[in-house]
Design a protein around this motif. Structure first.
Motif, PDB file in Angstrom:
ATOM      1  N   MET A 142       6.562  -0.737   3.504  1.00  9.94           N
ATOM      2  CA  MET A 142       5.040  -0.640   2.538  1.00  9.94           C
ATOM      3  C   MET A 142       4.108  -1.268   3.426  1.00  9.94           C
ATOM      4  O   MET A 142       4.187  -2.426   4.051  1.00  9.94           O
ATOM      5  CB  MET A 142       5.567  -1.829   1.556  1.00  9.94           C
ATOM      6  N   GLN A 143       2.939  -0.495   3.469  1.00 12.40           N
ATOM      7  CA  GLN A 143       1.581  -1.047   4.262  1.00 12.40           C
ATOM      8  C   GLN A 143       0.683  -1.168   3.067  1.00 12.40           C
ATOM      9  O   GLN A 143       0.575  -0.392   2.257  1.00 12.40           O
ATOM     10  CB  GLN A 143       1.554  -0.002   5.091  1.00 12.40           C
ATOM     11  N   ASN A 144      -0.252  -2.375   3.545  1.00 11.31           N
ATOM     12  CA  ASN A 144      -1.510  -2.398   2.424  1.00 11.31           C
ATOM     13  C   ASN A 144      -2.257  -2.964   3.509  1.00 11.31           C
ATOM     14  O   ASN A 144      -2.070  -3.667   4.341  1.00 11.31           O
ATOM     15  CB  ASN A 144      -1.030  -2.754   1.264  1.00 11.31           C
ATOM     16  N   PRO A 145      -3.683  -2.573   3.292  1.00 15.04           N
ATOM     17  CA  PRO A 145      -4.196  -1.806   2.515  1.00 15.04           C
ATOM     18  C   PRO A 145      -4.101  -0.273   2.999  1.00 15.04           C
ATOM     19  O   PRO A 145      -3.789  -0.354   4.300  1.00 15.04           O
ATOM     20  CB  PRO A 145      -5.721  -2.138   2.130  1.00 15.04           C
ATOM     21  N   ARG A 146      -4.075   0.835   2.214  1.00 13.71           N
ATOM     22  CA  ARG A 146      -3.972   2.262   2.689  1.00 13.71           C
ATOM     23  C   ARG A 146      -5.251   2.600   3.467  1.00 13.71           C
ATOM     24  O   ARG A 146      -5.124   3.472   4.574  1.00 13.71           O
ATOM     25  CB  ARG A 146      -3.446   3.349   1.419  1.00 13.71           C
ATOM     26  N   ARG A 153      -1.220  -5.500   6.767  1.00 12.51           N
ATOM     27  CA  ARG A 153      -0.032  -5.995   6.203  1.00 12.51           C
ATOM     28  C   ARG A 153       1.155  -4.891   6.282  1.00 12.51           C
ATOM     29  O   ARG A 153       1.024  -3.810   5.790  1.00 12.51           O
ATOM     30  CB  ARG A 153       0.034  -6.605   4.939  1.00 12.51           C
ATOM     31  N   CYS A 154       2.417  -5.311   6.620  1.00 14.67           N
ATOM     32  CA  CYS A 154       3.555  -4.458   6.566  1.00 14.67           C
ATOM     33  C   CYS A 154       4.803  -5.045   6.143  1.00 14.67           C
ATOM     34  O   CYS A 154       4.972  -6.141   6.459  1.00 14.67           O
ATOM     35  CB  CYS A 154       3.927  -4.179   7.883  1.00 14.67           C
ATOM     36  N   ALA A 168      -5.383   5.260  12.479  1.00 18.91           N
ATOM     37  CA  ALA A 168      -4.428   4.910  11.708  1.00 18.91           C
ATOM     38  C   ALA A 168      -3.409   3.994  12.235  1.00 18.91           C
ATOM     39  O   ALA A 168      -3.198   4.220  13.456  1.00 18.91           O
ATOM     40  CB  ALA A 168      -3.590   6.209  10.963  1.00 18.91           C
ATOM     41  N   TYR A 169      -2.997   2.846  11.471  1.00 22.78           N
ATOM     42  CA  TYR A 169      -2.107   2.020  11.946  1.00 22.78           C
ATOM     43  C   TYR A 169      -0.722   2.253  11.307  1.00 22.78           C
ATOM     44  O   TYR A 169      -0.766   1.871  10.084  1.00 22.78           O
ATOM     45  CB  TYR A 169      -2.637   0.458  11.857  1.00 22.78           C
ATOM     46  N   PHE A 170       0.079   2.354  11.874  1.00 20.70           N
ATOM     47  CA  PHE A 170       1.523   2.594  11.390  1.00 20.70           C
ATOM     48  C   PHE A 170       2.557   1.455  11.606  1.00 20.70           C
ATOM     49  O   PHE A 170       2.572   1.001  12.839  1.00 20.70           O
ATOM     50  CB  PHE A 170       2.262   3.708  11.949  1.00 20.70           C
ATOM     51  N   CYS A 171       3.139   1.089  10.572  1.00 20.01           N
ATOM     52  CA  CYS A 171       4.252  -0.054  10.960  1.00 20.01           C
ATOM     53  C   CYS A 171       5.511   0.684  10.839  1.00 20.01           C
ATOM     54  O   CYS A 171       5.700   1.755   9.687  1.00 20.01           O
ATOM     55  CB  CYS A 171       4.164  -0.846   9.795  1.00 20.01           C
ATOM     56  N   GLY A 188       1.312   4.129   6.615  1.00 23.93           N
ATOM     57  CA  GLY A 188      -0.201   3.851   7.527  1.00 23.93           C
ATOM     58  C   GLY A 188      -1.126   3.230   6.981  1.00 23.93           C
ATOM     59  O   GLY A 188      -1.376   3.257   5.511  1.00 23.93           O
ATOM     60  N   SER A 189      -2.069   2.464   7.287  1.00 20.75           N
ATOM     61  CA  SER A 189      -3.127   1.658   6.917  1.00 20.75           C
ATOM     62  C   SER A 189      -4.429   2.653   7.749  1.00 20.75           C
ATOM     63  O   SER A 189      -4.282   2.642   9.186  1.00 20.75           O
ATOM     64  CB  SER A 189      -3.342   0.413   7.146  1.00 20.75           C
ATOM     65  N   ARG A 190      -5.340   3.242   7.254  1.00 22.77           N
ATOM     66  CA  ARG A 190      -6.325   3.993   7.860  1.00 22.77           C
ATOM     67  C   ARG A 190      -7.800   3.028   8.005  1.00 22.77           C
ATOM     68  O   ARG A 190      -8.102   2.635   6.812  1.00 22.77           O
ATOM     69  CB  ARG A 190      -6.561   5.225   7.323  1.00 22.77           C
ATOM     70  N   LEU A 191      -7.881   2.642   8.930  1.00 18.85           N
ATOM     71  CA  LEU A 191      -9.127   1.436   9.249  1.00 18.85           C
ATOM     72  C   LEU A 191     -10.249   2.653   9.746  1.00 18.85           C
ATOM     73  O   LEU A 191     -10.140   3.410  10.726  1.00 18.85           O
ATOM     74  CB  LEU A 191      -8.817   0.711  10.504  1.00 18.85           C
ATOM     75  N   THR A 192     -11.499   2.343   9.163  1.00 23.63           N
ATOM     76  CA  THR A 192     -12.603   2.869   9.215  1.00 23.63           C
ATOM     77  C   THR A 192     -13.403   1.889   9.824  1.00 23.63           C
ATOM     78  O   THR A 192     -13.921   1.057   8.911  1.00 23.63           O
ATOM     79  CB  THR A 192     -13.101   3.672   8.143  1.00 23.63           C
TER      80      THR A 192
END
Lengths: 113, 114
Positions: free
Chosen positions: B5-9, B22-23, B89-92, B108-112
């Motif tokens: 589980m990753q957040n935020p998306r 977070r992961c 996109a940051y994947f754990c 994944g969490s997509r950072l903009t």
């Protein structure tokens, strides 16, 4: 340095076979992997092959390894529209932990009905 | 059995702000990996952690990036003073054992970064 190369796109018709190719540089990799990524999702391990094997078959998937040429391929038989995704080839990083994988840029498979 | 589980998306930050991703690994997995995926690129390894220890950080940028995996709670990837080039996109991923490339990835969490 270490590198994994893949063609970027592949388009096939539903029911045909798909073959996705990959070349890698690190001959000491113990395992080579194929991961699948569907849109907006994380990667999912499809299959892997141990480096002392030439071939591995798992239902519709066949992995071929040519260690001499450092060439890996993934064949999907009877390709379905649900197989449309990006497929990543990966090898373990030399000197790194096994989870330190070197990924190719991915091959986007499009399946036409 | 819940997956990774990753957040935020999705996370939007302005240049200079901090991003925290977070992961939570799969149940029973004590090995966590962070990867970054830039647009049109494959995933690049950043860091490998076990509980309370950084095992391999060979892919982490030397400045502004840090990661932890405390005894209790999720693993956190922290990016200070974000710049536009951090947009990705940051994947754990997690695994149950140490020496394996069989990784279970989160979405994944997509950072903009604006």
């Amino acid at each position: 340095g270490e590198d994994v190369e893949q063609s970027l796109f592949l388009s096939v018709r539903e029911g045909d076979s798909s073959v996705i190719n990959c070349t890698y540089t690190d001959s000491s990799s113990t395992y080579l992997y194929w991961y699948k990524q569907e849109p907006g999702a994380g990667l999912q391990l499809l299959t892997y092959i141990f480096s002392n094997m030439d071939m591995k078959q798992d239902q519709r998937l066949t992995v071929l390894l040519n260690k001499k040429d450092k060439h890996l391929s993934l064949r999907i038989a009877d390709t379905q529209t649900g197989d449309s995704a990006i497929y990543f080839c990966a090898e373990s990083s030399q000197g790194g932990s096994q989870g330190n994988l070197i990924f190719g840029k991915g091959t986007k498979l499009s399946v036409k009905p | 059995n819940a997956g990774v589980m990753q957040n935020p998306r999705h996370l939007v930050r302005r240049r200079g702000q901090e991003a925290r991703l977070r992961c939570s690994p799969m149940k029973g997995h004590s090995h966590v990996y962070w990867y970054r995926q830039l647009p049109e690129e494959g995933l690049k390894f950043m860091v490998y952690l076990q509980k309370e220890n950084i095992i391999d950080e060979s892919g982490m940028p030397k400045e502004r990036f840090s990661a932890e995996f405390p005894k209790e709670g999720p693993s956190i990837l922290r990016i200070q003073q974000v710049v536009r080039g951090d947009s990705a996109a940051y994947f754990c991923a997690s695994s149950p054992t140490r020496d394996t490339g069989e990784l279970f990835f989160g979405e994944g969490s997509r950072l903009t970064v604006l």
